[in-house]
Structure formats: structure tokens, C-alpha cells
Design an enzyme around this catalytic site. Structure first.
Site, short mmCIF file in Angstrom:
data_model
loop_
_atom_site.label_atom_id
_atom_site.label_comp_id
_atom_site.label_asym_id
_atom_site.label_seq_id
_atom_site.Cartn_x
_atom_site.Cartn_y
_atom_site.Cartn_z
N ASP A 159 0.62 -1.19 0.06
CA ASP A 159 -0.16 -0.10 0.00
C ASP A 159 0.77 1.30 -0.17
OD1 ASP A 159 -2.31 -1.64 0.52
OD2 ASP A 159 -1.79 -1.97 2.42
N HIS A 186 -3.54 -1.48 -6.61
CA HIS A 186 -2.85 -0.29 -7.03
C HIS A 186 -3.79 0.92 -7.37
CE1 HIS A 186 1.15 -2.51 -8.04
NE2 HIS A 186 0.63 -2.76 -6.74
#
EC number: 6.3.4.4
Length: 423
Positions: free
Chosen positions: A13, A41
């Protein structure tokens, strides 16, 4: 020509999707080398937010070839949904997205097995995303997997054999399930997958390099989730480190060029496992709120903490990072002071390395620096950086031994500042 690699240095992340999108203009090809739809993403531009789970982040650049490598595991149903959403927003995928025949398929029963294994662990659960990633890689390693190339011939027989094997395991786990809807969507995904270019990606990638094409290899998750070098067993099921680009794409080690390592100005983690700098107070809640720290795939609230330089130095070492990229600097804009972990206290001893047996009992040792308390989201060059932020960057570079080449000051692709432009 050599390939460059872009990967996360923390627990995932970090913002890899945005950075790939920013870097893509200088490359001809973007290739994803590991992971599956367990990681999203996130990219934001022109007022739109996109979450990519399996498709490389270079897909938004109209003239780029995108490759899903052999190290990726692919769920046809989720891939179809993701691809159709992109096509509906005007992006042409079928001409520019190539998929390795050697990539393994996530079967419906893999997802059921994932849930069953987690349920059986009770309080000791790892905290998987439930996407079937672990069971798929298990089948791959035990030589029982079904690959993308298999859908072209003798597919029904291979699928039936894998399904029967999984059902025997599920019977032993005494886990109730219904495959009807999952299988329906999955087989629709298989037919959709056949419309794409299924390739021998290792030959394609090396051929492109021989012809002078520039390639960016895109990783998923982060180094601290690597199956070998992460905080095992609270890790993912693939190699998220730079070496994964070699095995996940068929690229020789001597063809690795620059390695871009991405990290947040703070730390986050999703799921279970050690997290030395985790904050359980209002500061942690504030970082979570300001950073919108919720999983792009699961929606789960991320655990938040100060930046961990011990873990970062470890990640830089195992990846051979040549350039650093710091994300979400703007999230810390309002803090009066900023902390950075420079060592751990473990079993009464101070250590400055990431240990094999790290636990939740590890105590972080912090250095405290003044915050910049300035809105950085509209800044367009490093000349506008406040003095305190420049001091923070210098401190990090001194500690980590690598230059911070790119700084992100917001979620949009335009909110990205390139440093050391004289190079």
C-alpha cells in the site's frame, strides 16, 4: 538494455500504482511480475479514481505495452470485471495487454480453500484477503497448478482434476460452500481471457530488450510481505523483492538496472503480524483519517504508525535499491513533530537490524524531528519545500544511504515532485 524495477519497501500500500503511472512515459513496456488480485494499485487523475488489481499500471498510457508475467496468479472472473471496467472508460486493452501462458490460474475452489484455511486457524489467522492467492501458489509449487496456457487445450480435464483434489481437502476441513455462482463467473472469465494475447512472456520480454525497448517491472505488495524475507508467517505467498522480477518475468539478474524503492512518510499494515511502530492512540487515528488508510481491495482499516527506518534499511539491502520514492508526505503536513524509528529494543537489548524472530513485543526507539506544518499539496518544485521538510528529507537520506528521487505531495499524478533533476 536493462529493465528497471519498481517495488514497495514496507508492508504494501505504498502507492506503487501512482508512481508507475508517473514513470511510465519514459518506458516502452510495463510488466507485472508477481502477486494477484489481493493487492490493489490506486491511481487518481482527471478527477477519476482507478484501482488495478491484476492489470499493470501502465495501461493508462495509450502507447505502452503491458505484460502480466508468469509470476502472477490470475483470477479470470476478477480479471474480466477489472478489464471491462477499464474498457468502459475508454481504454483499449486487447491490443496492448499481453498475458503469460505460464501465469497460474486462481480457481473457484482456491478461494474456498483460502476461506476454509483461515477459519480453521481461529485466532492464529494470517489475515488473508480471501482471494485464493495462497492455495494457488501452493498448487504451483506442488506441481498441481492450472496455467493460463492450459485453457487453449485439454482444459476441462485439468480443471476437473484440480477441483476434485480441492474438494477432497475441503471435505476433510468440514467446510460448507457453494460453487455455483463462483464457477459461473469464472468460466465466463475464461472465455473473456481467450480474447487476449496469450504469450511466452519470457521470450517477448527478452526480445524487447534485445531490440532496445525500455521496460519497467512492477511489483505488488511490499518487501516486508515477501514469503522469504518478510515477517513470516504473516506474509504473502510470492517473492515481492527485486529477485522476484527475475523469476516472475524470466529476466536474468545481470539485466536489472535501477531499482526504485517506494515508501510512505509513515507506515501502514493490513492484517495480522508484527508492526513495531504501530500507534494505538489519536495520532494513529489521525494518520489513518488524513491518509484515507483503508484497503483498496478489502476496505479494511489499515494499521498506522511512524516510519520504521530499521525495516526500511533492511528492505533497501535485500532489494539493492538505487533510488527512493517517498509517498504521502502531505499526510503529515499538520503534525507539530514527526517521529522516526531508528532502532529497536528487544529482550532488553538495543538492536539496529531487522531480526529473524521479530514479535509484537519489540519496542521502537525514536528520533523526534520538527514538523513542517505547511500545506504541500499545491507545491510544484522542491524549491517550495519548507525548511523543516528539507531537514526531514536530509535526515532520511543520511539514515538510509540512498537519495530520495521523487516526493509525492498528493494522490493526483500531477502532485509529484522530481528531485536531483540535474542528473
Amino acid at each position: 538494455m536493462k529493465v528497471d524495477v519498481l517495488l514497495g519497501l514496507q508492508w504494501g500500500d505504498e502507492g506503487k500504482g501512482k508512481v508507475v503511472d508517473v514513470l511510465t512515459p519514459k518506458y516502452d513496456v510495463v510488466a507485472r511480475f508477481q502477486g494477484g488480485p489481493n493487492a490493489g494499485h490506486t491511481l487518481e487523475f482527471e478527477g477519476q479514481k482507478y484501482v488495478l488489481r491484476s492489470i499493470p499500471s501502465g495501461i493508462f498510457q495509450g502507447d505502452k505495452v503491458n505484460i502480466i508475467g508468469n509470476g502472477v496468479v490470475l483470477d479470470p472472473a476478477l480479471f474480466k470485471a477489472e478489464a471491462e471496467a477499464l474498457e468502459a472508460s475508454g481504454h483499449n486493452l486487447k491490443e496492448r495487454l499481453h498475458i503469460s501462458k505460464k501465469a497460474h490460474l486462481i480457481l473457484p475452489t482456491h478461494r474456498i480453500l483460502d476461506a476454509a484455511y483461515e477459519a480453521a486457524k481461529g485466532d492464529a489467522k494470517v489475515g488473508t484477503t480471501g482471494k485464493g492467492i495462497g492455495p494457488t501458489y501452493t498448487d504451483k509449487v506442488s506441481r498441481n497448478g492450472v496455467r493460463v496456457g492450459d485453457i487453449l487445450h485439454n482444459f476441462e480435464q485439468k480443471y476437473a482434476a484440480a477441483k476434485a483434489r480441492h474438494e477432497q481437502i475441503l471435505k476433510g476441513l468440514n467446510y460448507e460452500y457453494d460453487l455455483t455462482e463462483l464457477e459461473k463467473a469464472w468460466f465466463e472469465g475464461i472465455e473473456y481471457l481467450k480474447q487476449f494475447q496469450l504469450v511466452d512472456s519470457e521470450h517477448e520480454i527478452n526480445g524487447l530488450l534485445d531490440n532496445g525497448k525500455s521496460i519497467l517491472c512492477e511489483g505488488a505488495q511490499g518487501t516486508m510481505l515477501d514469503i522469504d524475507f518478510g515477517s513470516y508467517p504473516f506474509v504473502t505467498s510470492s517473492n515481492t523483492v527485486c529477485a522476484g522480477a527475475c523469476t516472475g518475468l524470466g529476466v536474468a539478474p545481470n539485466k536489472i538496472g535501477d531499482v526504485y524503492g517506494i515508501f510512505k512518510a509513515y507506515c501502514t499494515r493490513v492484517g495480522s503480524g508484527p508492526f513495531p511502530t504501530e500507534l494505538f492512540d489519536k495520532t494513529g487515528d489521525q494518520i489513518c483519517t488524513l491518509g484515507h488508510e483503508f484497503g483498496s481491495v478489502t476496505g479494511r482499516k489499515r494499521r498506522c504508525g511512524w516510519v520504521d527506518l530499521v525495516a526500511l534499511k533492511y528492505s533497501i539491502m535485500v532489494n539493492g535499491v538505487t533510488k527512493l520514492i517517498m509517498m504521502k508526505s502531505d499526510v503529515l503536513d499538520t503534525f507539530e513533530t514527526i517521529k522516526a524509528c531508528v532502532a529497536y529494543k528487544m529482550n532488553g537489548e538495543e538492536i539496529d537490524y531487522f531480526p529473524y524472530d521479530i514479535t509484537d513485543e519489540v519496542e521502537p526507539i525514536y528520533v523526534e524531528l520538527p514538523g513542517w506544518q505547511t500545506d504541500m499539496t499545491k507545491m510544484q518544485s522542491e524549491d517550495e519545500f519548507p525548511e523543516e521538510f528539507n531537514a526531514y528529507l536530509s535526515f532520511l537520506e543520511e539514515q538510509l544511504g540512498v537519495q530520495i528521487k521523487i516526493v509525492s505531495v498528493g494522490p493526483d499524478r500531477e502532485q509529484t515532485i522530481i528531485r536531483y533533476t540535474e542528473e
